[in-house]
Motif scaffolding. Structure first.
Motif, short mmCIF file in Angstrom:
data_model
loop_
_atom_site.label_atom_id
_atom_site.label_comp_id
_atom_site.label_asym_id
_atom_site.label_seq_id
_atom_site.Cartn_x
_atom_site.Cartn_y
_atom_site.Cartn_z
N THR A 281 0.81 -1.22 0.00
CA THR A 281 0.00 0.00 0.00
C THR A 281 0.84 1.26 0.00
O THR A 281 0.39 2.31 -0.47
N THR A 282 2.06 1.20 0.53
CA THR A 282 2.90 2.39 0.61
C THR A 282 4.17 2.27 -0.24
O THR A 282 5.19 2.91 0.06
N GLU A 317 -0.51 -4.48 3.53
CA GLU A 317 -0.04 -3.30 4.25
C GLU A 317 1.48 -3.34 4.32
O GLU A 317 2.07 -4.16 5.03
#
Length: 338
Positions: A281-282, A317
């Motif tokens: 996600t990042t 995540e």
């Protein structure tokens, strides 16, 4: 305007209008042939692999071998070969595991640059070890330009994670070839080697790659149908939203490619063979927004072929790193039924 922003964007938009519908069989074959040409010609009369055992270690549940192979012309490639011990089956599925940028294949097998045991996992998370513990043979090539395969002028200079990508890629471009093409061709030779091993079921070969290794995994899987299932981690996106959006390593650039396709349709050439995409996600190198665009497009490609069940994805995540939470088991399962 004095800057080139608008001009570059208009060139991109014009190139998108010229793309064919790659869901059509003939168009897919044409695109695959064009892609092979753009990577550069590395075809040659196949010579003997001449495998040479360099080192061997008993790791408890598996053996870790380092083997040197002949690939193209005068090139020799070291690979780590991980073989499960106490196996029930005579022949096992095998996985081609491709590292990303860093200090090479040692990262994937839990070693520091000097060969000592690594304490932290890094963004590779020792994924080759995780896979061999699940009962498959794993082979980890040292991609050219990294680790022990940097140019001689780069050996021993700077950080162990520095690479020779720019110098190799730029010289190959002047010769009408690409670094990606060279890495792909060498990986196809590694598959040749896998098929000679008595421990390997040659009909059950998979591939997984992270970051730059994700590029090589996807490109190799497109061109070599001996790969029956593929996991791409930390790479799948659009060229517009990733490679063109920031400064990336020169090994990402294939001259003329955008005249024919964007990344999702290119990776879609793997269809209908099983494909798994994972993305963090990042992830700052391959942003989530663009990864989602690519995943949606790939899902539609598989749906159009009535092979939806062969495509899976996992958004986890995390950042620019391998996950494996779902992809490892998926890959093992696909190879078990191949």
């Amino acid at each position: 305007m004095w800057s080139a922003d608008q001009y570059l964007n208009s060139l991109y938009q014009e190139s998108m209008k010229s793309h064919n519908n790659v869901n059509e069989k003939a168009a897919k074959l044409d695109l695959k042939n064009k892609f092979q040409q753009l990577l550069g010609n590395f075809e040659e009369k196949k010579k003997n692999l001449e495998p040479l055992l360099v080192e061997q270690a008993d790791m408890g549940s598996y053996l870790r071998l380092r083997v040197e192979l002949s690939t193209i012309d005068s090139l020799r490639m070291p690979v780590y070969l991980l073989i499960p011990k106490n196996r029930e089956e005579t022949k096992l599925p095998a996985v081609l595991a491709l590292h990303g940028h860093g200090y090479g294949s040692k990262e994937a097998v839990g070693l520091n640059p000097d060969g000592s045991k690594r304490k932290n996992q890094g963004y590779h998370k020792q994924f080759a070890i995780e896979l061999v513990k699940k009962g498959v043979v794993v082979i980890v090539p040292e991609l050219i330009g990294f680790g022990d395969r940097k140019l001689q002028s780069d050996q021993g200079n700077g950080s162990p994670t520095d690479n020779s990508c720019y110098m190799i890629a730029s010289q190959l471009l002047l010769l009408g070839k690409t670094l990606a093409g060279l890495r792909v061709q060498e990986c196809r030779r590694v598959i040749d080697y896998l098929q000679t091993l008595e421990e390997v079921d040659e009909g059950k070969i998979g591939c997984i790659g992270i970051s730059g290794g994700g590029l090589v995994a996807s490109f190799t899987s497109i061109l070599d149908e001996r790969i029956k299932a593929t996991v791409i981690s930390g790479y799948t996106s659009t060229f517009k939203g990733s490679i063109m959006d920031r400064r990336h390593c020169l090994d990402n650039y294939i001259p003329g490619l955008l005249m024919y396709t964007e990344m999702p349709d290119l990776i879609g050439l793997i269809a209908p063979r099983p494909l798994f995409i994972e993305a963090g996600t990042t992830d700052h190198l391959f942003p989530m927004k663009e990864s989602l665009v690519a995943i949606e497009r790939l899902a539609n490609i598989y749906k159009a072929l009535d092979t939806e069940a062969s495509f899976s994805s996992h958004i986890f995540e995390g950042g620019h790193e391998i996950s494996g939470e779902k992809s490892f088991e998926w890959l093992i399962r696909q190879l078990s039924i191949a």
